[in-house]
Design a protein around this motif. Structure first.
Motif: not given
Length: 98
Positions: A48, A51, A53
């Motif tokens: 996470e 990434y 988003h």
């Protein structure tokens, strides 16, 4: 068609899909189609921090052509049944080629 039939029996099973861009998505298999496009519910991403988003995403549609691996729990795979089905499909293809 073998893998399509196999994945259809795994609906509602938690699994991990690894994409060709090294992204790993964990989720529950909702559906799969003949192109091995995959729909997952309750998704989380393995990294996470890389990434962020995707942390708000709860379900995804993954195009089959971008999938590298599908990681399944060993308890969900009936190896004997899969081997027999593979053998039968190969024999059928061999007979059709004649």
């Amino acid at each position: 068609m073998l893998f399509f039939s196999f994945f259809k029996t795994l609906t509602s099973t938690p699994l991990t899909v690894e994409l060709k861009n090294d992204l790993k998505i964990h989720g529950t298999l909702k559906s799969v189609d003949q192109y091995l496009n995959i729909k997952l519910d309750d998704v989380t991403v393995s990294d996470e921090a890389k990434y962020p988003h995707l942390s708000a995403v709860k379900n995804v549609f993954i195009r089959g052509s971008v999938v590298r691996y599908v990681h399944l729990p060993a308890s969900e795979v009936d190896r004997g049944l899969l081997e027999d089905a593979s053998r039968r499909e190969a024999m059928g293809a061999k007979e059709r080629a004649r």
